[in-house]
Design an enzyme around this catalytic site. Structure first.
Site, PDB file in Angstrom:
ATOM      1  N   ARG A   1      16.020  -8.158  -5.664  1.00 16.47           N
ATOM      2  CA  ARG A   1      15.985  -7.189  -6.879  1.00 16.47           C
ATOM      3  C   ARG A   1      16.458  -5.849  -6.226  1.00 16.47           C
ATOM      4  O   ARG A   1      17.227  -5.018  -7.005  1.00 16.47           O
ATOM      5  CB  ARG A   1      14.535  -6.956  -7.570  1.00 16.47           C
ATOM      6  CG  ARG A   1      14.322  -8.270  -8.416  1.00 16.47           C
ATOM      7  CD  ARG A   1      12.827  -7.971  -9.140  1.00 16.47           C
ATOM      8  NE  ARG A   1      12.623  -9.200  -9.917  1.00 16.47           N
ATOM      9  CZ  ARG A   1      13.276  -9.342 -11.190  1.00 16.47           C
ATOM     10  NH1 ARG A   1      14.069  -8.407 -11.932  1.00 16.47           N
ATOM     11  NH2 ARG A   1      12.317 -10.409 -11.748  1.00 16.47           N
TER      12      ARG A   1
ATOM     13  N   GLU B   1      17.853 -12.440 -17.531  1.00 24.00           N
ATOM     14  CA  GLU B   1      17.297 -11.169 -16.882  1.00 24.00           C
ATOM     15  C   GLU B   1      18.355 -10.551 -15.659  1.00 24.00           C
ATOM     16  O   GLU B   1      18.525  -9.277 -15.736  1.00 24.00           O
ATOM     17  CB  GLU B   1      16.129 -11.519 -16.253  1.00 24.00           C
ATOM     18  CG  GLU B   1      15.551 -10.148 -15.522  1.00 24.00           C
ATOM     19  CD  GLU B   1      14.168 -10.440 -15.020  1.00 24.00           C
ATOM     20  OE1 GLU B   1      13.317  -9.495 -14.587  1.00 24.00           O
ATOM     21  OE2 GLU B   1      13.735 -11.838 -14.802  1.00 24.00           O
TER      22      GLU B   1
ATOM     23  N   ASP C   1      25.178  -6.919 -23.245  1.00 25.96           N
ATOM     24  CA  ASP C   1      25.149  -5.491 -24.026  1.00 25.96           C
ATOM     25  C   ASP C   1      26.339  -4.704 -23.143  1.00 25.96           C
ATOM     26  O   ASP C   1      25.727  -3.815 -22.481  1.00 25.96           O
ATOM     27  CB  ASP C   1      23.736  -5.103 -24.085  1.00 25.96           C
ATOM     28  CG  ASP C   1      23.593  -3.604 -24.705  1.00 25.96           C
ATOM     29  OD1 ASP C   1      24.287  -3.429 -25.723  1.00 25.96           O
ATOM     30  OD2 ASP C   1      22.708  -2.896 -24.451  1.00 25.96           O
TER      31      ASP C   1
ATOM     32  N   HIS D   1       9.677  -8.674 -24.309  1.00 22.81           N
ATOM     33  CA  HIS D   1      10.115  -9.539 -23.036  1.00 22.81           C
ATOM     34  C   HIS D   1      11.640  -9.811 -23.381  1.00 22.81           C
ATOM     35  O   HIS D   1      11.829 -10.795 -24.195  1.00 22.81           O
ATOM     36  CB  HIS D   1       9.150 -10.701 -22.575  1.00 22.81           C
ATOM     37  CG  HIS D   1       7.940 -10.320 -22.332  1.00 22.81           C
ATOM     38  ND1 HIS D   1       7.508  -9.842 -21.286  1.00 22.81           N
ATOM     39  CD2 HIS D   1       6.836 -10.348 -23.062  1.00 22.81           C
ATOM     40  CE1 HIS D   1       6.156  -9.746 -20.977  1.00 22.81           C
ATOM     41  NE2 HIS D   1       5.854  -9.762 -22.160  1.00 22.81           N
TER      42      HIS D   1
END
Length: 771
Positions: free
Chosen positions: A418, A458, A515, A737
């Site tokens: 991450r 994600e 997006d 979420h």
């Protein structure tokens, strides 16, 4: 499909060929038995009718014309069997001299009439006069005048032109104007459907007469004008007229390319309502031919395989006209035929792939008619086939080396940290370039859990957000249009732009909506060309863009350039500009010339159009060429497929970002609940509030919950949306979420409290409430 046109009886080439067939139009007064006919398989309602051949039918028409003293066809000879008449011996010069008598010396009764010059029909009826005739007919019940008008008007192409041309004596051979009296045409056609049945049958009979004419030589522009008018006939919305309509379409579809060029520009001049009616009628014709509501109403498919290709080719002319119009006459989606979603799309794709240069018909030759849902099916199936092929090859290679197969080999496994998301992703995609066409599977290092779709989404979400941060420097956000655009800053490596392209390709390939906010011209460039050229030095990602494209991205700059073009004074003196562009890069102003020696060439009234076009090309193509080329190759490294050739740029955007059309009622229908039921007060409050929101707030809710305010290509039916109950105090805000399209909703006690908390949450969702 190359089809022979119906042969006229007088055509020498008609022997041995199967002639096209049209039905007789039986009027109410017809009582005589039809002539000998050829059986036409499939018929009208009730018992099957024997349909005559073209030759038999025209013979019958000619006999009737003679019987009533009608005028023969302009192409019909006075001696139909002249080839069997014995020729007289030649007359020698002496005899000819003796028999030479001046026609002026003959008595009047011996003078034979000279053949008259062909006279063009003259029709001067106005809209007002025609409407008066119709009103009189309605009052008196005597429709003879109106009947005679329709009977005469549609009996030949000459009469059609005489009735509907603005100037019957002018050739009007220009693409700019079809030369048709639009008001009169609309009046005649709109009245036609409200006239007695015998008048409507007379019109159809006249159209048959017109289609049966024997043509010699190329079509004239009056012939084209007749086709242009005939295809607009509103009678052709009825399946009972489809046999005649099919022949109109067939003759129109088989015209020359030059003739089609004229028709395209004439169609572009149609009023929007008439254009839309024409498109809808053709789409209905294709649908009912494929899936007839009453199969007995139409001939068997095997007898008329040319119907659908002919209609689709005429639709292609309308699509070309719609594309040329600026703005388009109707949205490109209005040319979709959703009926085709239910045919064997992969068979159509296979035919197109294998027989592209042959005359075998496939709807993929005319992709404008295929809905985006149909194209998505083709792309997904093609992607799945490529995934299977690549995965199988990996297993075969492993077995051939006598190594133990590992099921992870069939996936594109991405492992990232991450804290190093962009660098790790770039390294993984670069190292596993050969596996990009495998099914994507994402793992976050140090975190337990299987990727069932949530982790993949994600990864996309976090990566896109980080890359498009202004501080990252790859993309500049245009505040006046709210689009991102490629930074023109020069850098040593453009690999990160390739990463973004690959991400977009992986999203399309794995059916994930992103997006991202690129202007429409980005997708035009992405399909320039749609298939990666074999030559590595070939130019890619460069499209022919205009001021209209720049206006969508940089409206203020486009407004300034438009003002320059429209300035009525002396441009050179007032603006003092040259063919030069200035850009700021890392605090330094740099200049670029738009053409050789551009810094010394002033912008004048004469060359300002060139200046604006070069400016647009510089901003949208040249200044970002290397960045966009890397982006282009990244996208196509995943999505390389001939299926991309089926897509419009607007459709690529919808595949990547989803559709902007939101139906909140459809979202309510597909919503699942956990801890709640549909009838719980909190859920009823929720939907009362959401259905009362404006569109902007509804989109913010979708963005808050799913990470995007757009709808997947297949509609909300393809979206998994869940509302879950969380047992927390009611002064908490809702939580989302986004990886699982899940909204966590506290059990609010009343509608006012729910509306307040929900509005605060979705209006301040950027960087908040996202897990």
């Amino acid at each position: 499909m190359n089809e022979e046109r119906p042969s006229s009886p007088g055509c020498a080439g008609g022997r041995g060929q199967e002639k096209g067939k049209l039905p007789p139009i039986v009027t109410a007064s017809a009582s005589c038995q039809p002539p000998a006919t050829t059986s036409f398989a499939g018929g009208e309602r009730g018992p099957k009718i024997q349909f005559p051949t073209f030759s038999g039918f025209i013979s019958t028409i000619n006999q009737k014309q003679v019987a009533v003293g009608g005028i023969s066809s302009p192409t019909r000879t006075a001696f139909p069997n002249a080839k069997h008449v014995r020729e007289l011996p030649p007359i020698n010069a002496d005899v000819r001299q003796k028999q030479r008598i001046s026609i002026e010396t003959l008595p009047p009764e011996m003078k034979a009439p000279l053949p008259p010059e062909p006279v063009l029909p003259i029709r001067t009826k106005t809209v007002k006069e025609f409407q008066e005739d119709v009103e009189k007919a309605k009052i008196s019940g005597d429709w003879k005048v109106v009947h005679d008008f329709y009977s005469t008007t549609f009996d030949s192409f000459l009469e059609i032109n005489a009735a509907f041309k603005q100037d019957a004596s002018a050739p009007l051979n220009t693409i700019d104007d079809p030369g048709v009296n639009v008001e009169f045409t609309n009046c005649v056609y709109e009245t036609l459907l409200n006239t007695p049945q015998d008048i409507q049958k007379t019109v159809l009979k006249g159209i048959i007469n017109s289609l049966l004419r024997e043509w010699k030589g190329p079509r004239t522009k009056d012939d084209l004008r007749a086709y242009f008018l005939l295809v607009q006939n509103p009678q052709f919305t009825s399946t009972s007229t489809y046999i005649i309509y099919a022949h109109v379409l067939r003759q129109t579809a088989t015209l020359s390319e030059a003739d089609h060029h004229f028709l395209v520009h004439w169609f572009k001049k149609l009023p929007q309502r008439r254009f839309k009616q024409l498109v809808e009628g053709l789409l209905q014709f294709v649908s009912l031919r494929l899936f007839p509501a009453k199969p007995d109403d139409l001939p068997p498919m095997a007898k008329c395989t040319w119907w659908i290709p002919s209609a689709t080719r005429v639709l292609a002319l309308l699509n070309a006209a719609n594309s040329l119009a600026n703005p388009p006459i109707i949205p490109f989606m209005d040319l979709y035929n959703s009926t085709l979603d239910h045919i064997d799309l992969m068979e159509e794709y296979h035919i197109w792939q294998c027989y592209r240069n042959s005359h075998r018909f496939s709807f993929c030759q005319f992709p404008f008619i295929l809905s985006l849902a149909a194209k998505k099916v083709i792309i997904q199936r093609d992607s799945e086939q490529q995934m299977i092929t690549v995965a199988r090859q990996s297993l075969v290679d492993k077995v051939s080396r006598r190594q133990k197969p590992d099921m992870n080999m069939i996936f594109l496994n991405i492992k990232v940290r991450r804290l190093h998301l962009v660098n790790d992703s770039l390294d993984e995609l670069t190292r596993k370039r050969a596996d990009l066409k495998k099914k994507l599977k994402v793992t976050f290092v140090g975190e337990a859990g299987l990727d069932m779709g949530g982790l993949t989404k994600e990864w996309f979400l976090l990566l896109i957000r980080q890359i498009f941060q202004p501080d990252y420097g790859m993309f500049a956000f245009q505040w006046d249009s709210r689009f991102h655009w490629f930074s023109s800053f020069k850098c040593e490596s453009y690999s990160e732009f390739r990463l973004v392209g690959a991400l977009m390709g992986l999203a399309v390939y794995n059916s994930i909506t992103l997006d991202v906010r690129f202007p429409p011209c980005c997708y035009k460039k992405l399909l320039s060309p749609p298939v990666v050229p074999g030559d590595l030095n070939a130019t890619v990602g460069v499209a022919s863009l205009t001021l209209y494209d720049l206006r969508q991205l940089m409206p203020e700059l486009a407004h300034g350039l438009t003002a320059l073009l429209n300035y009525e004074g002396n441009t050179e003196e007032e603006f003092c500009s040259t063919f030069q562009v200035f850009q700021e890069e890392f605090g330094i102003i740099k200049s670029y010339t738009l053409k050789p020696g551009g810094d010394k060439i002033p912008v004048t009234n004469q060359n300002r159009q060139e200046y604006v076009q070069l400016y647009v090309d510089f901003l949208l193509n040249k200044s970002i060429y290397k960045q966009f080329a890397a982006f282009y190759y990244g996208f196509h490294s995943v999505c390389a497929s001939n299926a991309l050739m089926l897509l419009l740029p607007e459709e690529v955007e919808i595949l990547v970002c989803g559709s902007p059309e939101l139906d909140i009622y459809a979202l309510q229908k597909i919503t699942q609940y956990e801890g709640y039921s549909k009838i719980d007060p909190t859920i009823r409050y929720f939907w009362d509030v959401v259905l009362g929101f404006g569109l902007e707030l509804q989109k913010q809710l979708l963005h808050f919950t799913t990470g995007s305010d757009r709808v997947p290509v297949g509609g909300l039916a393809d979206l998994s949306f869940k509302i879950t109950k969380i047992d927390v105090p009611t002064d908490w805000l809702p939580v989302a979420h986004t990886c699982f399209n899940q909204l966590c909703l506290p059990p609010y006690k009343n509608k006012k409290e729910l509306k307040q908390k929900l509005t605060i949450a979705i209006s301040n969702a950027e960087g908040f409430g996202l897990e």
